[in-house]
Design a protein around this motif. Sequence first.
Motif, PDB file in Angstrom:
ATOM      1  N   THR A 199      86.309 139.699 -99.287  1.00  0.00           N
ATOM      2  CA  THR A 199      87.740 140.024 -99.299  1.00  0.00           C
ATOM      3  C   THR A 199      88.604 138.870 -99.793  1.00  0.00           C
ATOM      4  OG1 THR A 199      88.051 139.374 -96.981  1.00  0.00           O
ATOM      5  CG2 THR A 199      87.430 141.662 -97.412  1.00  0.00           C
ATOM      6  N   SER A 200      88.003 137.691 -99.984  1.00  0.00           N
ATOM      7  CA  SER A 200      88.767 136.588-100.554  1.00  0.00           C
ATOM      8  C   SER A 200      88.881 136.747-102.077  1.00  0.00           C
ATOM      9  CB  SER A 200      88.120 135.241-100.210  1.00  0.00           C
ATOM     10  OG  SER A 200      86.785 135.185-100.669  1.00  0.00           O
ATOM     11  N   GLN A 201      88.098 137.688-102.639  1.00  0.00           N
ATOM     12  CA  GLN A 201      88.110 137.914-104.086  1.00  0.00           C
ATOM     13  C   GLN A 201      88.869 139.179-104.486  1.00  0.00           C
ATOM     14  OE1 GLN A 201      86.739 135.592-106.135  1.00  0.00           O
ATOM     15  NE2 GLN A 201      86.243 134.441-104.290  1.00  0.00           N
ATOM     16  N   LEU A 202      89.143 140.052-103.508  1.00  0.00           N
ATOM     17  CA  LEU A 202      89.807 141.326-103.795  1.00  0.00           C
ATOM     18  C   LEU A 202      91.044 141.486-102.911  1.00  0.00           C
ATOM     19  CD1 LEU A 202      86.694 143.687-103.884  1.00  0.00           C
ATOM     20  CD2 LEU A 202      87.920 142.771-105.861  1.00  0.00           C
ATOM     21  N   ASN A 203      92.033 142.232-103.403  1.00  0.00           N
ATOM     22  CA  ASN A 203      93.184 142.502-102.554  1.00  0.00           C
ATOM     23  C   ASN A 203      92.874 143.661-101.608  1.00  0.00           C
ATOM     24  OD1 ASN A 203      93.686 144.997-103.884  1.00  0.00           O
ATOM     25  ND2 ASN A 203      94.902 143.946-105.457  1.00  0.00           N
ATOM     26  N   MET A 204      93.806 143.951-100.714  1.00  0.00           N
ATOM     27  CA  MET A 204      93.557 144.942 -99.667  1.00  0.00           C
ATOM     28  C   MET A 204      93.339 146.340-100.251  1.00  0.00           C
ATOM     29  SD  MET A 204      95.880 145.691 -96.289  1.00  0.00           S
ATOM     30  CE  MET A 204      97.250 146.359 -97.251  1.00  0.00           C
ATOM     31  N   GLU A 205      94.138 146.709-101.266  1.00  0.00           N
ATOM     32  CA  GLU A 205      94.024 148.045-101.851  1.00  0.00           C
ATOM     33  C   GLU A 205      92.669 148.240-102.513  1.00  0.00           C
ATOM     34  OE1 GLU A 205      96.582 146.016-102.256  1.00  0.00           O
ATOM     35  OE2 GLU A 205      98.119 147.062-101.080  1.00  0.00           O
ATOM     36  N   GLU A 206      92.211 147.236-103.261  1.00  0.00           N
ATOM     37  CA  GLU A 206      90.913 147.343-103.939  1.00  0.00           C
ATOM     38  C   GLU A 206      89.779 147.427-102.924  1.00  0.00           C
ATOM     39  OE1 GLU A 206      91.667 144.815-108.048  1.00  0.00           O
ATOM     40  OE2 GLU A 206      91.416 143.729-106.158  1.00  0.00           O
ATOM     41  N   THR A 207      89.864 146.615-101.889  1.00  0.00           N
ATOM     42  CA  THR A 207      88.825 146.620-100.855  1.00  0.00           C
ATOM     43  C   THR A 207      88.760 147.969-100.154  1.00  0.00           C
ATOM     44  OG1 THR A 207      89.123 144.243-100.473  1.00  0.00           O
ATOM     45  CG2 THR A 207      88.033 145.507 -98.734  1.00  0.00           C
ATOM     46  N   GLN A 208      89.930 148.514 -99.784  1.00  0.00           N
ATOM     47  CA  GLN A 208      89.950 149.791 -99.084  1.00  0.00           C
ATOM     48  C   GLN A 208      89.426 150.920 -99.977  1.00  0.00           C
ATOM     49  OE1 GLN A 208      90.509 152.524 -95.991  1.00  0.00           O
ATOM     50  NE2 GLN A 208      90.379 150.295 -96.001  1.00  0.00           N
ATOM     51  N   ARG A 209      89.727 150.867-101.258  1.00  0.00           N
ATOM     52  CA  ARG A 209      89.248 151.897-102.185  1.00  0.00           C
ATOM     53  C   ARG A 209      87.717 151.901-102.243  1.00  0.00           C
ATOM     54  NH1 ARG A 209      92.610 150.929-105.847  1.00  0.00           N
ATOM     55  NH2 ARG A 209      91.408 149.453-107.100  1.00  0.00           N
ATOM     56  N   ILE A 210      87.122 150.724-102.273  1.00  0.00           N
ATOM     57  CA  ILE A 210      85.652 150.611-102.295  1.00  0.00           C
ATOM     58  C   ILE A 210      85.055 151.145-100.999  1.00  0.00           C
ATOM     59  CG2 ILE A 210      83.729 148.987-102.352  1.00  0.00           C
ATOM     60  CD1 ILE A 210      85.498 147.186-104.139  1.00  0.00           C
ATOM     61  N   ILE A 211      85.678 150.792 -99.873  1.00  0.00           N
ATOM     62  CA  ILE A 211      85.183 151.236 -98.558  1.00  0.00           C
ATOM     63  C   ILE A 211      85.243 152.753 -98.456  1.00  0.00           C
ATOM     64  CG2 ILE A 211      85.643 151.220 -96.076  1.00  0.00           C
ATOM     65  CD1 ILE A 211      86.651 148.324 -96.443  1.00  0.00           C
ATOM     66  N   ARG A 212      86.369 153.337 -98.845  1.00  0.00           N
ATOM     67  CA  ARG A 212      86.517 154.795 -98.756  1.00  0.00           C
ATOM     68  C   ARG A 212      85.479 155.506 -99.611  1.00  0.00           C
ATOM     69  NH1 ARG A 212      93.124 155.730 -99.068  1.00  0.00           N
ATOM     70  NH2 ARG A 212      93.617 154.692 -97.090  1.00  0.00           N
ATOM     71  N   SER A 213      85.274 155.027-100.818  1.00  0.00           N
ATOM     72  CA  SER A 213      84.302 155.641-101.716  1.00  0.00           C
ATOM     73  C   SER A 213      82.900 155.575-101.121  1.00  0.00           C
ATOM     74  CB  SER A 213      84.334 154.926-103.072  1.00  0.00           C
ATOM     75  OG  SER A 213      83.336 155.444-103.926  1.00  0.00           O
ATOM     76  N   TYR A 214      82.533 154.422-100.591  1.00  0.00           N
ATOM     77  CA  TYR A 214      81.209 154.234-100.000  1.00  0.00           C
ATOM     78  C   TYR A 214      81.006 155.151 -98.798  1.00  0.00           C
ATOM     79  CZ  TYR A 214      77.478 151.889 -97.375  1.00  0.00           C
ATOM     80  OH  TYR A 214      76.326 151.610 -96.666  1.00  0.00           O
ATOM     81  N   VAL A 215      81.989 155.187 -97.906  1.00  0.00           N
ATOM     82  CA  VAL A 215      81.869 155.990 -96.684  1.00  0.00           C
ATOM     83  C   VAL A 215      81.795 157.476 -97.010  1.00  0.00           C
ATOM     84  CG1 VAL A 215      83.069 156.699 -94.570  1.00  0.00           C
ATOM     85  CG2 VAL A 215      82.908 154.273 -95.176  1.00  0.00           C
ATOM     86  N   LEU A 216      82.636 157.960 -97.930  1.00  0.00           N
ATOM     87  CA  LEU A 216      82.635 159.377 -98.276  1.00  0.00           C
ATOM     88  C   LEU A 216      81.311 159.795 -98.903  1.00  0.00           C
ATOM     89  CD1 LEU A 216      86.226 160.025 -99.675  1.00  0.00           C
ATOM     90  CD2 LEU A 216      85.262 160.745 -97.485  1.00  0.00           C
ATOM     91  N   ILE A 217      80.756 158.954 -99.760  1.00  0.00           N
ATOM     92  CA  ILE A 217      79.449 159.255-100.357  1.00  0.00           C
ATOM     93  C   ILE A 217      78.381 159.375 -99.285  1.00  0.00           C
ATOM     94  CG2 ILE A 217      77.579 158.292-101.775  1.00  0.00           C
ATOM     95  CD1 ILE A 217      79.778 157.121-103.595  1.00  0.00           C
ATOM     96  N   LYS A 218      78.374 158.446 -98.334  1.00  0.00           N
ATOM     97  CA  LYS A 218      77.373 158.450 -97.274  1.00  0.00           C
ATOM     98  C   LYS A 218      77.557 159.648 -96.348  1.00  0.00           C
ATOM     99  CE  LYS A 218      75.090 154.851 -98.506  1.00  0.00           C
ATOM    100  NZ  LYS A 218      73.685 155.002 -98.955  1.00  0.00           N
ATOM    101  N   LEU A 219      78.813 160.000 -96.060  1.00  0.00           N
ATOM    102  CA  LEU A 219      79.053 161.161 -95.197  1.00  0.00           C
ATOM    103  C   LEU A 219      78.596 162.462 -95.862  1.00  0.00           C
ATOM    104  CD1 LEU A 219      82.580 160.371 -93.669  1.00  0.00           C
ATOM    105  CD2 LEU A 219      80.358 160.216 -92.538  1.00  0.00           C
ATOM    106  N   ARG A 220      78.810 162.564 -97.176  1.00  0.00           N
ATOM    107  CA  ARG A 220      78.379 163.769 -97.903  1.00  0.00           C
ATOM    108  C   ARG A 220      76.866 163.883 -97.946  1.00  0.00           C
ATOM    109  NH1 ARG A 220      82.802 162.458-102.478  1.00  0.00           N
ATOM    110  NH2 ARG A 220      84.583 163.547-101.559  1.00  0.00           N
ATOM    111  N   GLU A 221      76.184 162.733 -97.998  1.00  0.00           N
ATOM    112  CA  GLU A 221      74.719 162.743 -98.008  1.00  0.00           C
ATOM    113  C   GLU A 221      74.153 163.315 -96.725  1.00  0.00           C
ATOM    114  OE1 GLU A 221      73.543 158.758 -98.767  1.00  0.00           O
ATOM    115  OE2 GLU A 221      73.973 158.859-100.934  1.00  0.00           O
ATOM    116  N   ARG A 222      74.956 163.264 -95.648  1.00  0.00           N
ATOM    117  CA  ARG A 222      74.484 163.740 -94.354  1.00  0.00           C
ATOM    118  C   ARG A 222      74.785 165.222 -94.172  1.00  0.00           C
ATOM    119  NH1 ARG A 222      73.570 159.165 -90.963  1.00  0.00           N
ATOM    120  NH2 ARG A 222      73.904 157.289 -92.168  1.00  0.00           N
TER     121      ARG A 222
END
Length: 222
Positions: A199-222
């Motif tokens: 998070t020292s390399q990315l701003n809050m919006e970019e970090t949250q966008r990556i997290i949301r994408s990752y979580v949604l993909i994993k939730l759909r896999e289930r």
Amino acid sequence: MKKNPIIVFFGPDGSGKSTHIRLLSSYLNSLGIKVRSTWIGSHHSLVYLLGKSARKAITKKRYYMNPLVNRPVFLPFLPLNKLGRKLWLCLELLSLIPVIFVKVSLPRFLGYVVIVERYIPATLADLVYALGEFSLNSFIGKLLLRIIRTNTLLVFLDADYVTIANRRGEKTEPRMYINIQRRIYKFLSKLFECLVIDTSQLNMEETQRIIRSYVLIKLRER
């Protein structure tokens, strides 16, 4: 319960865990997903509470020099010989079990996706800091690692010490403590499938966008 994963955010304090848990919780709620956010760390431990009482009764010092690991740690109430270390580990496990049941297992049973801050990765990092590598290789350390594998999505938010110090100011923990935390967290991120974000390399919006994408993909896999 198998369909409701535990989403674990871990990383040094100041890396943005609380902020991104709050943002992710709001986002998932907006999608109609029932979310319960919680926090589990070493402050739930009997060792921590008894050690805190011992500090008040014996000395005003917060830390003492631990010869086993050659660094300052919170003043314990146990002798740090072989038996004391094993007892410390047992008390940590006994402290975690009821907290995990109430804060994680029960909400999952009720249909929530549980987002946990710190959790077992932070406990393991604190144990290594206090007791050395012995903690990871012990039976209880291996048991805790096994629990992490159970239906868990791991998000490791990292940041360098300078960034952490700028964000936390006077509340920043000693550099040695942060360095050991980050080393254990990096070890765990390689041991398990894990989303790692500096998070020292990315701003809050970019970090949250990556997290949301990752979580949604994993939730759909289930």
